[in-house]
Design an enzyme around this catalytic site. Structure first.
Site, PDB file in Angstrom:
ATOM      1  N   ASP A   1       6.780  -0.749  -5.737  1.00 28.74           N
ATOM      2  CA  ASP A   1       6.686  -1.425  -4.426  1.00 28.74           C
ATOM      3  C   ASP A   1       5.911  -2.727  -4.462  1.00 28.74           C
ATOM      4  OD1 ASP A   1       6.447   1.866  -3.298  1.00 28.74           O
ATOM      5  OD2 ASP A   1       8.100   0.515  -2.831  1.00 28.74           O
TER       6      ASP A   1
ATOM      7  N   HIS B   1       0.004   5.422  -8.975  1.00 27.73           N
ATOM      8  CA  HIS B   1       1.204   6.277  -8.941  1.00 27.73           C
ATOM      9  C   HIS B   1       0.812   7.689  -9.362  1.00 27.73           C
ATOM     10  CE1 HIS B   1       5.292   7.668  -9.657  1.00 27.73           C
ATOM     11  NE2 HIS B   1       5.672   6.645  -8.931  1.00 27.73           N
TER      12      HIS B   1
END
Ligand code: SDX
Length: 428
Positions: free
Chosen positions: A364, A307
């Site tokens: 996700d 991320h």
């Protein structure tokens, strides 16, 4: 006492103010950098650049903290509903009972869309990806509500556009799915709550009675809360920069949907399941795929991992991972890719390559496993992300507009050819 930052360049010293936010984040205000020093900054991907100040969402990537308007994501996921969180993000406060009922009623009574929109839908082949269909139909709202093109509309008119977007997004999302399946579209059922109405429009068929499973509806509501906003991510920055040109809110949201579509962003939830399926088909050898992800000569990345901001666990991933166990158990679903996902996560979190780069599961990584258990097909996963992110996009667009922010127009450092004369074709 206000802080400042000093810069020395070519023997000249410059000083710039430092601003500090309510969570003690500090930024150098470089509004006068070019005018005073002739310099600009260069920061591809904006990894070190703040585009704005915002009062909507706070996240701390080092500590794995996420709050909407100051409320912890863990509390909202546990105690709130998606419509209540939408109200909070857009209007800044948790609604009273009366405000919530008005908001819900407004949304319920704007779920229908103009019948002519079906002609646009029918123009898409059944193999059209639902994200392309969704962004097109949202942008088509500019044609059915041309007043939205007026940048100087009243607050009431802007608010009606906001209600229309939240109300019609589930209708469009499910119609995109029905187009792909070759099924007749379903119309909204105003007797149902937001998520139950979505599920019925998505899965009901004319030939059979459809009853919404409350477990599925509750799981969907929680997932939408977890996706509702995430400060200045790629798609939100897209919505803000398109809106900064005074394009309509429908055009801005349509642009955000397209930015979210990419596999490095919201499209990752679809890529995660495709990756887990590939690992399963390949004998379930998680280590082989971990090695591929670490191999610089292999473009493969461990989808759902890493991320830009979180260098710790994404708090949403923790909540979704727990919810995956709960929902699959309640539904009696045994999905082998969940076990592969857990094995992959364990291996990655103990692998030096991932540890050194602070790569953790993101939102996700597990969401697709729940969507699949709810019966949602893989290529609709990113549409579900867009459905959840819609109130965040709206809140950020509204904040940008209310703050009177200037049109977004970054600069560059030119590295092309210097001045040269035109050469006629016969002399080249
Ligand atoms: C979302 O911004 C948001 O808030 C987004 C989001 C939201 O709610 O809006 O949280 C939603 O988009 C989540 C992210 C979903 N994307 C993925 O899961 C795709 C896989 N992840 C990556 O592609 C990557 O981690 C990004 C795109 C998410 C972040 O990339 P960065 O910040 O640009 O980091 P990077 O590409 O510079 O990577 C740093 C290093 C590199 O190695 P080195 O060059 O230092 O040797 O880490 C490596 C990368 O190669 N790396 C990975 C990896 N992610 C980063 N290696 C293997 N697998 C991965 N998944």
């Amino acid at each position: 006492m206000s802080e400042s930052a000093k810069l020395s360049f070519k023997g000249q010293d410059y000083e710039f103010p430092v601003i500090t936010g309510t969570e003690n984040e500090s930024a150098i205000d470089i509004a006068k950098l070019r005018a005073t020093s002739g310099l600009i900054t260069l920061d591809p991907g904006y990894k070190n650049t703040g585009a704005t100040t915002s009062a909507i969402t706070f996240l701390d990537g080092e500590e794995g903290i996420l709050r909407y308007r100051g409320y912890r994501i863990e509390d909202l996921a546990e105690k709130s509903t998606f419509l209540e969180v939408s109200y909070l993000l857009i209007y800044g406060e948790l609604p009273t009972q009366a405000q919530y009922e008005d908001f819900s009623k407004e949304i319920t009574h704007h779920t229908l869309v103009h019948e002519d929109i079906k002609k646009i839908l029918e123009g898409f082949p059944s193999n059209a990806h639902p994200m392309g269909v969704l962004s097109s139909m949202i942008c088509a709202l500019t044609a059915f509500y041309p007043d939205s093109l007026n940048p100087n509309r009243s607050e009431e008119e802007v608010n009606l556009s906001i209600i229309r977007l939240i109300a019609k997004m589930p209708t469009f999302a499910t119609w995109a799915y029905k187009n792909e399946m070759g099924h007749p579209v379903n119309y909204p059922d105003n007797s149902l709550d937001y998520c139950s109405n979505f599920l019925k429009m998505m899965f009901a068929l004319p030939a059979e009675k459809y009853d919404v499973d409350p477990i599925v509806s509750a799981a969907l509501d929680k997932l939408l809360i977890l996706h509702a906003d995430h400060e200045q991510n790629c798609s939100t920055s897209t919505v803000r920069i398109v809106g900064s040109s005074q394009a309509s809110i429908y055009a801005s949201i349509s642009a955000g949907i397209n930015a979210l579509w990419g596999p490095l962003h919201g499209g990752a939830n679809q890529s995660v399941i495709e990756m887990l399926e590939a690992i399963k088909a390949d004998g379930g050898d998680a280590k082989k795929y971990l090695d591929k992800a670490k191999d610089k000569n292999d473009p493969f990345r461990l989808m759902g991992f890493g991320h830009r901001v979180y260098k710790n666990f994404d708090p949403r991933a923790k909540i979704i991972k727990k919810a995956a166990d709960d929902v699959l158990a309640k539904l009696g679903v045994n999905d082998p890719v969940l076990d592969i996902a857990k094995e992959l996560e364990h291996a990655a979190l103990n692998d030096q390559y991932f540890i050194d780069r602070q790569l953790y599961p993101n939102v996700d990584f597990y969401s697709g496993i729940i969507y699949r258990a709810l019966g949602i097909p893989t290529d609709m996963f990113t549409v579900m992300f867009a459905l959840g992110r819609l109130p965040g996009w709206i809140a950020q667009w509204k904040e940008m507009r209310e703050n009177g922010e200037p049109i977004g127009r970054p600069r560059q450092v030119y590295t092309g050819a210097n001045e040269r004369d035109y050469v006629s074709m016969n002399k080249r």
